[in-house]
Every structure is written in structure tokens, then in C-alpha cells.
Design a protein around this motif. Structure first.
Motif, PDB file in Angstrom:
ATOM      1  N   LYS A 183       0.846  -1.202   0.000  1.00 45.37           N
ATOM      2  CA  LYS A 183       0.000   0.000   0.000  1.00 45.37           C
ATOM      3  C   LYS A 183       0.880   1.251   0.000  1.00 45.37           C
ATOM      4  O   LYS A 183       0.584   2.230  -0.697  1.00 45.37           O
ATOM      5  CB  LYS A 183      -0.938  -0.003   1.212  1.00 45.37           C
ATOM      6  CG  LYS A 183      -2.077  -1.013   1.112  1.00 45.37           C
ATOM      7  CD  LYS A 183      -3.042  -0.898   2.288  1.00 45.37           C
ATOM      8  CE  LYS A 183      -4.210  -1.876   2.152  1.00 45.37           C
ATOM      9  NZ  LYS A 183      -5.141  -1.834   3.289  1.00 45.37           N
ATOM     10  N   HIS A 199       2.113   2.024   9.142  1.00 42.43           N
ATOM     11  CA  HIS A 199       1.749   2.118  10.563  1.00 42.43           C
ATOM     12  C   HIS A 199       2.020   0.831  11.322  1.00 42.43           C
ATOM     13  O   HIS A 199       1.891   0.775  12.547  1.00 42.43           O
ATOM     14  CB  HIS A 199       0.305   2.602  10.757  1.00 42.43           C
ATOM     15  CG  HIS A 199      -0.764   1.662  10.293  1.00 42.43           C
ATOM     16  ND1 HIS A 199      -1.116   0.533  10.986  1.00 42.43           N
ATOM     17  CD2 HIS A 199      -1.576   1.693   9.203  1.00 42.43           C
ATOM     18  CE1 HIS A 199      -2.099  -0.089  10.333  1.00 42.43           C
ATOM     19  NE2 HIS A 199      -2.392   0.593   9.257  1.00 42.43           N
ATOM     20  N   TYR A 249     -14.011   1.521  15.592  1.00 41.13           N
ATOM     21  CA  TYR A 249     -15.409   1.203  15.285  1.00 41.13           C
ATOM     22  C   TYR A 249     -15.876  -0.135  15.861  1.00 41.13           C
ATOM     23  O   TYR A 249     -17.067  -0.326  16.073  1.00 41.13           O
ATOM     24  CB  TYR A 249     -15.658   1.220  13.773  1.00 41.13           C
ATOM     25  CG  TYR A 249     -15.546   2.601  13.149  1.00 41.13           C
ATOM     26  CD1 TYR A 249     -15.416   3.741  13.920  1.00 41.13           C
ATOM     27  CD2 TYR A 249     -15.568   2.753  11.776  1.00 41.13           C
ATOM     28  CE1 TYR A 249     -15.293   4.997  13.348  1.00 41.13           C
ATOM     29  CE2 TYR A 249     -15.461   4.006  11.185  1.00 41.13           C
ATOM     30  CZ  TYR A 249     -15.324   5.116  11.979  1.00 41.13           C
ATOM     31  OH  TYR A 249     -15.214   6.357  11.398  1.00 41.13           O
ATOM     32  N   VAL A 281     -20.008  14.364   6.023  1.00 44.68           N
ATOM     33  CA  VAL A 281     -20.102  14.888   4.654  1.00 44.68           C
ATOM     34  C   VAL A 281     -21.505  15.389   4.324  1.00 44.68           C
ATOM     35  O   VAL A 281     -21.668  16.402   3.625  1.00 44.68           O
ATOM     36  CB  VAL A 281     -19.601  13.852   3.621  1.00 44.68           C
ATOM     37  CG1 VAL A 281     -20.424  12.578   3.647  1.00 44.68           C
ATOM     38  CG2 VAL A 281     -19.571  14.436   2.222  1.00 44.68           C
ATOM     39  N   ASN A 330      -9.025  -4.432   2.485  1.00 43.08           N
ATOM     40  CA  ASN A 330      -9.256  -3.800   1.172  1.00 43.08           C
ATOM     41  C   ASN A 330      -8.014  -3.029   0.742  1.00 43.08           C
ATOM     42  O   ASN A 330      -7.233  -2.571   1.576  1.00 43.08           O
ATOM     43  CB  ASN A 330     -10.449  -2.843   1.241  1.00 43.08           C
ATOM     44  CG  ASN A 330     -10.201  -1.686   2.197  1.00 43.08           C
ATOM     45  OD1 ASN A 330      -9.863  -1.897   3.357  1.00 43.08           O
ATOM     46  ND2 ASN A 330     -10.334  -0.463   1.719  1.00 43.08           N
TER      47      ASN A 330
HETATM   48  N1  LIG Z   1     -16.956  12.131   8.143  1.00 44.87           N
HETATM   49  C1  LIG Z   1     -17.501  11.670   7.018  1.00 44.87           C
HETATM   50  O1  LIG Z   1     -18.468  12.221   6.487  1.00 44.87           O
HETATM   51  C2  LIG Z   1     -16.896  10.455   6.381  1.00 44.87           C
HETATM   52  C3  LIG Z   1     -17.221  10.062   5.075  1.00 44.87           C
HETATM   53  C4  LIG Z   1     -16.568   8.945   4.513  1.00 44.87           C
HETATM   54  C5  LIG Z   1     -15.641   8.243   5.272  1.00 44.87           C
HETATM   55  N2  LIG Z   1     -15.370   8.635   6.534  1.00 44.87           N
HETATM   56  C6  LIG Z   1     -14.351   7.953   7.352  1.00 44.87           C
HETATM   57  O2  LIG Z   1     -13.126   8.009   6.647  1.00 44.87           O
HETATM   58  C7  LIG Z   1     -12.318   6.898   7.010  1.00 44.87           C
HETATM   59  C8  LIG Z   1     -11.820   6.196   5.753  1.00 44.87           C
HETATM   60  O3  LIG Z   1     -12.941   5.678   5.055  1.00 44.87           O
HETATM   61  P1  LIG Z   1     -12.750   5.017   3.617  1.00 44.87           P
HETATM   62  O4  LIG Z   1     -14.092   4.802   3.052  1.00 44.87           O
HETATM   63  O5  LIG Z   1     -11.764   5.812   2.863  1.00 44.87           O
HETATM   64  O6  LIG Z   1     -12.144   3.595   3.994  1.00 44.87           O
HETATM   65  P2  LIG Z   1     -10.842   2.959   3.373  1.00 44.87           P
HETATM   66  O7  LIG Z   1      -9.686   3.820   3.796  1.00 44.87           O
HETATM   67  O8  LIG Z   1     -11.038   2.680   1.938  1.00 44.87           O
HETATM   68  O9  LIG Z   1     -10.740   1.560   4.124  1.00 44.87           O
HETATM   69  C9  LIG Z   1     -10.503   1.493   5.463  1.00 44.87           C
HETATM   70  C10 LIG Z   1      -8.985   1.460   5.757  1.00 44.87           C
HETATM   71  O10 LIG Z   1      -8.787   1.822   7.111  1.00 44.87           O
HETATM   72  C11 LIG Z   1      -7.586   1.244   7.569  1.00 44.87           C
HETATM   73  N3  LIG Z   1      -7.814   0.583   8.849  1.00 44.87           N
HETATM   74  C12 LIG Z   1      -8.766  -0.324   9.149  1.00 44.87           C
HETATM   75  N4  LIG Z   1      -8.638  -0.696  10.422  1.00 44.87           N
HETATM   76  C13 LIG Z   1      -7.581  -0.002  10.918  1.00 44.87           C
HETATM   77  C14 LIG Z   1      -6.940   0.048  12.193  1.00 44.87           C
HETATM   78  N5  LIG Z   1      -7.390  -0.700  13.214  1.00 44.87           N
HETATM   79  N6  LIG Z   1      -5.882   0.888  12.353  1.00 44.87           N
HETATM   80  C15 LIG Z   1      -5.430   1.642  11.335  1.00 44.87           C
HETATM   81  N7  LIG Z   1      -5.993   1.619  10.094  1.00 44.87           N
HETATM   82  C16 LIG Z   1      -7.053   0.805   9.925  1.00 44.87           C
HETATM   83  C17 LIG Z   1      -7.166   0.206   6.532  1.00 44.87           C
HETATM   84  O11 LIG Z   1      -6.097   0.759   5.771  1.00 44.87           O
HETATM   85  P3  LIG Z   1      -4.558   0.368   6.109  1.00 44.87           P
HETATM   86  O12 LIG Z   1      -4.397  -1.063   5.721  1.00 44.87           O
HETATM   87  O13 LIG Z   1      -3.810   1.311   5.287  1.00 44.87           O
HETATM   88  O14 LIG Z   1      -4.405   0.590   7.579  1.00 44.87           O
HETATM   89  C18 LIG Z   1      -8.392   0.066   5.659  1.00 44.87           C
HETATM   90  O15 LIG Z   1      -8.073  -0.316   4.353  1.00 44.87           O
HETATM   91  C19 LIG Z   1     -13.174   6.034   7.923  1.00 44.87           C
HETATM   92  O16 LIG Z   1     -12.874   6.339   9.262  1.00 44.87           O
HETATM   93  C20 LIG Z   1     -14.579   6.466   7.596  1.00 44.87           C
HETATM   94  O17 LIG Z   1     -15.489   6.234   8.644  1.00 44.87           O
HETATM   95  C21 LIG Z   1     -15.982   9.713   7.105  1.00 44.87           C
END
Ligand SMILES: NC(=O)c1ccc[n+]([C@@H]2O[C@H](COP(=O)([O-])OP(=O)(O)OC[C@H]3O[C@@H](n4cnc5c(N)ncnc54)[C@H](OP(=O)(O)O)[C@@H]3O)[C@@H](O)[C@H]2O)c1
Length: 339
Positions: A183, A199, A249, A281, A330
């Protein structure tokens, strides 16, 4: 054989990490559109971390999915029958219609998309809710200026990949944080970040090396130990964009595995005049969607915006893929190809 609808329901609320038994997959008849409705065959389903929150009854900004109901989610597909003005069979559309193959929907919330502009699935990622999240969060909260250092966690994911590339377009130095060498290589070589930190390694040493001058904008996607390592490196007047804390989560409701008093953090907020802001968002984004889409399509066309999707085949595999998303399995924006 007559075609059927396929739906993924929430069978029970998870305790900690979701398991396949929390979901139920059912076949039902294809619905028939009433007057004013459109029948859509969904081709792609977006899987997103927020869905973990919808599986829980804990108080939040949105209602939980009711037990026995179709799991919530955004989809992109094609109209197969229409009894609503403005929509015809063959139209490509996107909207929030859940983990299912078919649904009858009213035009409210249905976005018509042009398949010539981008692949249908891109409307769930770089051109969809995650892309809009990145764009609006940087614009409204992060406000990066040319020459500043921006750090992005979950950098190879749906939101992170867009955040970092927009910050590069704005002239910033951009450091990603991701899980594993593959990655990190992708983030540096394909997305063009200045560096990417793993990380799973020594975060403190890698951050010292990548950001010796400190951090002006931190885009928070994960929380937990990553946040603890980044926070002391924020510079005076830094902005921390609280987008998500995926590492937390699956923490059982009521417990707080990263707990402890926030006192030392809050003292630094004053001393360093930090701005820490959470956002959702939907509060900021959708009215500005046309402006976002125009700008993003421009960057995609001139080669300044790359994106990677992780496509899982078959709606029946959605629960397993979602469970993997919460464990970092993913690689890129996670979508399910429904058939
Ligand atoms: N505030 C809003 O409106 C909004 C909207 C959309 C998304 N979000 C948030 O944005 C974040 C990313 O969402 P996304 O859709 O882009 O997901 P994403 O990054 O495509 O997938 C989740 C990634 O999080 C990392 N992860 C999972 N568990 C972890 C852990 N225990 N420690 C560290 N990293 C971990 C993994 O990447 P690595 O393998 O690289 O660690 C995983 O591939 C999420 O927290 C989501 O809830 C918020």
C-alpha cells in the motif's frame, strides 16, 4: 428461470467485530414499480466504514438499520423500467438504495450519471461520497496552503487517496500513512505522495524522518495509536480534520480501549492554537455536489487524479468484504460488483 432480487439484511447487532452470522442473505421477487417510481438494477454497491455504525443502536448522527431490514449503502446501476418522468430504461443512476440487486425508487435522491464521463463504479468512490468527503473536508476544515505539510491516514483508501492528491494539487508536501509495504508503494508511486509511512512499523521514527518540521494539517481517518503518534507533531495553528476513527469502530459499546483523560491533548490545543473539527459529509457536501463533480472530472481528465478500486465479485460476498474493510484487507475503494 425467473430473475429474483437478492438482498443482504441485518440479522443481529454485532458485539465487537461483525461476523457473517450478523447478516442474512435472502432471495425475494423483483419488485414492480408503482406510478412515480423507477426500477433500478444495481450493478455496484459501495462498502464503507460508516456502515458499522448503522449496525449499532448506539446514539449517532444517523438512525441504525432496523433488524431484518436491508443493509444501507450507496449503489450505482441502470434503470430497467420507469414510471417516473425524466427517467428511461438504460439510464445510468446512483443513489442510496442498499445492499440489494433491484429496488423501486422515487427520483428523489436518484442521481443520473453519464457513463461516458467515468466508469459507473467511480460514482461510488472518487466521484461519489468518499471523493466528496475529501474535497469538502479539505476545503472547509483542512484549508491547506502551498508549502504546508499534510499527513493523511488510511492513505490508500477511498477517502485518503483523494485527500492526498488534492493536497498535492494545492502545492503541499503530503505524507501518507498506510498498512504494509504494498500500500505504501502504491501511495508514493501511483498517487504521487511525497512519502508513505507504514503504521505497522515504528511510527515515531518514521514520522520524525518524514516530517522533521512538524505537521500543519492532519487528516484523521483511523484514530488509536496512529493519532497518538501524530498529535504531538502538530505545529502551531495546525488543523486536525476529524473524518473518522476506524480503528475504534469495533470497540464494544461502552468500553474505550484507547481511553484515558484527554487533558494533555486539550492543553496542547490551547498552547498551539490548534483547530480540531469533526464533520459529516452530508452536513456540508451534497448541495455542492455539482461543483465538486466538475472539478474532480477535470482532474481525472488531465491526469492529476488517480484512483484505485478493490472490486469484490458477487453480492453474497459483501458481508465478508465488509468485515475485511474493518481489518484493512481492502486495497483501494471497496465496491461489490453485484452480479
Ligand atoms: N466524516 C464523514 O463524512 C466520512 C465520510 C466517509 C468516510 N469517513 C471515514 O473516513 C475513514 C476512511 O474511510 P474510507 O471509506 O476511505 O475507507 P478505506 O480507507 O477505503 O478503508 C478502510 C482502511 O482503514 C484502515 N484501517 C482499518 N482498520 C484499521 C486500524 N485498526 N488501524 C489503522 N488503520 C485501519 C485500513 O487501511 P490500512 O491497511 O492502510 O491501515 C483500511 O483499508 C473512515 O474512518 C470512515 O469512517 C468519514
Amino acid at each position: 428461470m425467473a430473475e429474483t432480487n437478492l438482498q443482504v439484511l441485518l440479522r443481529r447487532r454485532p458485539k465487537g467485530a461483525p461476523v457473517p452470522e450478523d447478516f442474512e442473505i435472502v432471495e425475494t421477487p423483483v419488485p414492480v414499480p408503482a406510478e412515480g417510481e423507477v426500477l433500478v438494477r444495481h450493478q455496484y454497491l459501495s462498502l464503507d466504514p460508516y456502515m458499522r455504525g448503522r449496525m449499532s443502536e448506539a446514539k449517532s448522527y444517523a438512525k441504525p438499520v432496523a433488524l431484518g431490514s436491508v443493509m444501507e449503502g450507496r449503489t450505482a446501476g441502470v434503470v430497467v423500467a420507469s414510471k417516473a418522468p425524466g427517467f428511461a430504461p438504460g439510464d445510468s443512476v446512483a443513489g442510496g438504495f442498499g445492499w440489494q440487486r433491484f429496488s423501486c425508487v422515487t427520483p428523489a435522491g436518484l442521481i443520473k450519471v453519464d457513463p461516458q464521463e467515468a466508469p459507473l463504479s467511480a460514482n461510488l468512490g472518487v466521484l461519489g461520497m468518499p471523493g466528496l468527503t475529501a474535497w469538502v473536508g479539505l476545503e472547509d476544515i483542512g484549508q491547506p496552503k502551498a508549502g504546508e505539510t499534510v499527513v493523511v491516514s488510511a492513505a490508500s483508501g477511498a477517502v485518503g487517496q483523494v485527500v492526498g492528491q488534492i493536497a498535492k494539487i494545492r502545492g503541499c508536501k503530503v505524507i501518507g500513512i498506510a498498512g504494509g509495504p504494498e500500500k505504501c508503494r502504491f501511495v508514493e508511486e501511483e498517487l504521487g505522495f511525497d512519502a508513505c509511512i507504514d503504521h505497522r512499523g515504528d511510527l515515531n521514527a518514521q514520522l520524525d524522518k518524514a516530517c522533521p518540521e512538524g505537521i500543519d494539517v492532519y487528516w484523521e481517518n483511523v484514530g488509536g495509536p496512529v493519532q497518538a503518534a501524530v498529535f504531538p507533531r502538530l505545529r502551531d495553528f495546525a488543523r486536525m480534520v476529524m473524518c473518522g476513527v476506524i480503528a475504534q469502530y469495533n470497540v464494544v459499546e461502552g468500553a474505550d480501549s484507547f481511553g484515558g483523560p484527554p487533558g494533555p491533548y486539550l492543553g496542547a490545543v490551547v498552547r498551539k492554537r490548534l483547530r480540531i473539527q469533526g464533520f459529516i459529509v452530508s452536513d456540508h457536501g451534497w448541495p455542492r455536489y455539482p461543483q465538486f463533480r466538475r472539478e474532480m472530472l477535470g482532474w481525472m481528465a488531465d491526469g492529476r487524479m488517480s484512483w484505485r478500486e478493490d472490486v469484490v465479485e458477487g453480492l453474497r460476498n459483501a458481508p465478508e468484504a465488509f468485515i475485511g474493510l474493518l481489518q484493512g484487507r481492502n486495497f483501494g475503494k471497496l465496491v461489490v460488483k453485484i452480479d
